[in-house]
Design a protein around this motif. Sequence first.
Motif, PDB file in Angstrom:
ATOM      1  N   TRP A  76      47.116  26.937  76.689  1.00 47.07           N
ATOM      2  CA  TRP A  76      47.247  26.073  77.864  1.00 47.07           C
ATOM      3  C   TRP A  76      48.350  26.689  78.709  1.00 47.07           C
ATOM      4  N   LYS A  77      47.960  27.233  79.841  1.00 48.99           N
ATOM      5  CA  LYS A  77      48.912  27.927  80.699  1.00 48.99           C
ATOM      6  C   LYS A  77      49.089  27.178  82.012  1.00 48.99           C
ATOM      7  N   ASN A  78      50.322  27.207  82.506  1.00 48.92           N
ATOM      8  CA  ASN A  78      50.603  26.539  83.772  1.00 48.92           C
ATOM      9  C   ASN A  78      50.259  27.453  84.946  1.00 48.92           C
ATOM     10  N   ASN A  79      50.595  27.009  86.145  1.00 47.31           N
ATOM     11  CA  ASN A  79      50.242  27.772  87.349  1.00 47.31           C
ATOM     12  C   ASN A  79      50.898  29.139  87.401  1.00 47.31           C
ATOM     13  N   PHE A  80      51.959  29.337  86.597  1.00 50.82           N
ATOM     14  CA  PHE A  80      52.656  30.615  86.584  1.00 50.82           C
ATOM     15  C   PHE A  80      52.194  31.515  85.435  1.00 50.82           C
ATOM     16  N   ALA A 134      39.859  18.336  79.147  1.00 48.90           N
ATOM     17  CA  ALA A 134      39.862  18.366  80.606  1.00 48.90           C
ATOM     18  C   ALA A 134      41.181  18.934  81.120  1.00 48.90           C
ATOM     19  N   LEU A 135      41.081  19.657  82.228  1.00 50.38           N
ATOM     20  CA  LEU A 135      42.239  20.223  82.916  1.00 50.38           C
ATOM     21  C   LEU A 135      42.248  19.648  84.330  1.00 50.38           C
ATOM     22  N   THR A 136      43.330  18.969  84.701  1.00 50.70           N
ATOM     23  CA  THR A 136      43.389  18.338  86.012  1.00 50.70           C
ATOM     24  C   THR A 136      43.836  19.341  87.066  1.00 50.70           C
ATOM     25  N   PRO A 137      43.619  19.037  88.347  1.00 44.56           N
ATOM     26  CA  PRO A 137      44.085  19.944  89.406  1.00 44.56           C
ATOM     27  C   PRO A 137      45.580  20.228  89.339  1.00 44.56           C
ATOM     28  N   ARG A 138      46.367  19.310  88.781  1.00 51.86           N
ATOM     29  CA  ARG A 138      47.816  19.514  88.652  1.00 51.86           C
ATOM     30  C   ARG A 138      48.170  20.309  87.399  1.00 51.86           C
ATOM     31  N   GLY A 139      47.156  20.644  86.590  1.00 47.63           N
ATOM     32  CA  GLY A 139      47.414  21.427  85.393  1.00 47.63           C
ATOM     33  C   GLY A 139      47.689  20.616  84.152  1.00 47.63           C
ATOM     34  N   ASP A 140      47.482  19.298  84.209  1.00 47.46           N
ATOM     35  CA  ASP A 140      47.669  18.463  83.027  1.00 47.46           C
ATOM     36  C   ASP A 140      46.488  18.631  82.077  1.00 47.46           C
ATOM     37  N   LEU A 141      46.758  18.520  80.790  1.00 47.70           N
ATOM     38  CA  LEU A 141      45.744  18.699  79.751  1.00 47.70           C
ATOM     39  C   LEU A 141      45.416  17.350  79.125  1.00 47.70           C
ATOM     40  N   ILE A 142      44.126  17.007  79.121  1.00 50.94           N
ATOM     41  CA  ILE A 142      43.685  15.715  78.591  1.00 50.94           C
ATOM     42  C   ILE A 142      42.634  15.945  77.510  1.00 50.94           C
ATOM     43  N   LEU A 143      42.863  15.362  76.339  1.00 54.33           N
ATOM     44  CA  LEU A 143      41.878  15.380  75.256  1.00 54.33           C
ATOM     45  C   LEU A 143      41.444  13.951  74.974  1.00 54.33           C
ATOM     46  N   SER A 171      46.344  27.088  86.733  1.00 57.59           N
ATOM     47  CA  SER A 171      46.460  26.662  85.337  1.00 57.59           C
ATOM     48  C   SER A 171      45.157  26.948  84.594  1.00 57.59           C
ATOM     49  N   SER A 172      45.238  27.078  83.273  1.00 56.53           N
ATOM     50  CA  SER A 172      44.044  27.391  82.485  1.00 56.53           C
ATOM     51  C   SER A 172      44.187  26.877  81.064  1.00 56.53           C
ATOM     52  N   VAL A 173      43.030  26.702  80.415  1.00 59.11           N
ATOM     53  CA  VAL A 173      42.968  26.235  79.032  1.00 59.11           C
ATOM     54  C   VAL A 173      41.868  27.007  78.324  1.00 59.11           C
ATOM     55  N   GLU A 174      42.097  27.362  77.067  1.00 64.85           N
ATOM     56  CA  GLU A 174      41.074  27.990  76.237  1.00 64.85           C
ATOM     57  C   GLU A 174      40.750  27.065  75.065  1.00 64.85           C
ATOM     58  N   VAL A 175      39.454  26.849  74.851  1.00 64.58           N
ATOM     59  CA  VAL A 175      38.973  25.949  73.800  1.00 64.58           C
ATOM     60  C   VAL A 175      37.955  26.696  72.947  1.00 64.58           C
ATOM     61  N   TYR A 176      38.187  26.790  71.670  1.00 63.40           N
ATOM     62  CA  TYR A 176      37.255  27.455  70.758  1.00 63.40           C
ATOM     63  C   TYR A 176      36.237  26.452  70.227  1.00 63.40           C
ATOM     64  N   LEU A 177      34.992  26.902  70.066  1.00 60.10           N
ATOM     65  CA  LEU A 177      34.006  26.078  69.383  1.00 60.10           C
ATOM     66  C   LEU A 177      34.404  25.901  67.920  1.00 60.10           C
ATOM     67  N   TYR A 178      35.068  26.901  67.359  1.00 60.29           N
ATOM     68  CA  TYR A 178      35.559  26.763  65.990  1.00 60.29           C
ATOM     69  C   TYR A 178      36.735  25.786  65.996  1.00 60.29           C
ATOM     70  N   GLY A 179      36.549  24.658  65.342  1.00 63.95           N
ATOM     71  CA  GLY A 179      37.595  23.653  65.250  1.00 63.95           C
ATOM     72  C   GLY A 179      37.704  22.749  66.458  1.00 63.95           C
TER      73      GLY A 179
END
Length: 307
Positions: free
Chosen positions: A42-46, A136-145, A28-36
């Motif tokens: 936010w992509k899952n394991n696939f 934050a991105l958890t090992p299970r791929g959950d997204l936390i703000l 899983s992965s997440v992209e965060v921009y400094l802008y805004g």
Amino acid sequence: MSGAASVERVKDRATGLDKFVLREARGSSVEVYLYGGQVTFWKNNFGQQLLFVSNKATFKPRKAVRGGIQICFPQLGNHGVLEQHGFARNRFWSVDESPPPFPVATSNCHIDLILKSSPEDLKIWPHSYEFRLRVALTPRGDLILTSRIKNISSDSKPFQFTFAYHTYFSVSDISEVRVEGLETLDYLDNLQSRKRFTEQGDAVVFESEVDKVYLSAPPKVVVIDHEKKRTFVLRKEGLPDVVVWNPWDKKDEEYKSMLCVGAAAIEKPVTLKPGEEWIGKQEISAVPSSYSSGQLDPELIRRMHTI
């Protein structure tokens, strides 16, 4: 950082803007921009993108990116001299080099950002603050703000704000989607001058434009996408309300593939005295299973017990 999880700062070739890419060991992965301070992908394991980003989105300063998760502060909507949905989503954030301790360490794969009052912003919103954001991105791929807003004013004046995580989910077809957890609640209808109504359906479904703020919502709401057989489970803390929006613009076919559902504090603005801090958290899980009428399948039960 344990395992193969990583946090990398890169410059986006297409936009020239700096962003952080968070990757977990399972893919899983997440992209965060400094802008805004904006999460865009936010992509899952696939490798499937779970958030909607418009094909027409522009990544140019002073204009918010249409999609992802927008940070709406110090207001949601268009009121007074402030920009639409506030200015936080249209400013460059910085890396928070000394974040305060968090109550619970949810993940080692995270990035801490900070936004502070600027002379320009003080002219239109004369309040001194520090806004800390952890993605934050958890090992299970959950997204936390997690957002932490502090009044650092040197005078004795409190300030008020409203807030929302304006979260664009990617869906198969808006007519195949339902939101559960908001039934019987009162809501403010922005299409009818914020008049107050009570939700009558056993779920929120979509047949036309929707722009509502559901009040005093439970800590968990689910977005069920029947066609994709995917359920988004949204949990929230410190944020009593939930915003639901779809523009239903038939001139733009993209409305069919997006739905905004986000935790918010709208009806009762947050008041902070000097030195006080507010914390608001939104956690999203994407579960490849069904959820209906409170009945959880075994996979979702297992996931929820391990969160």
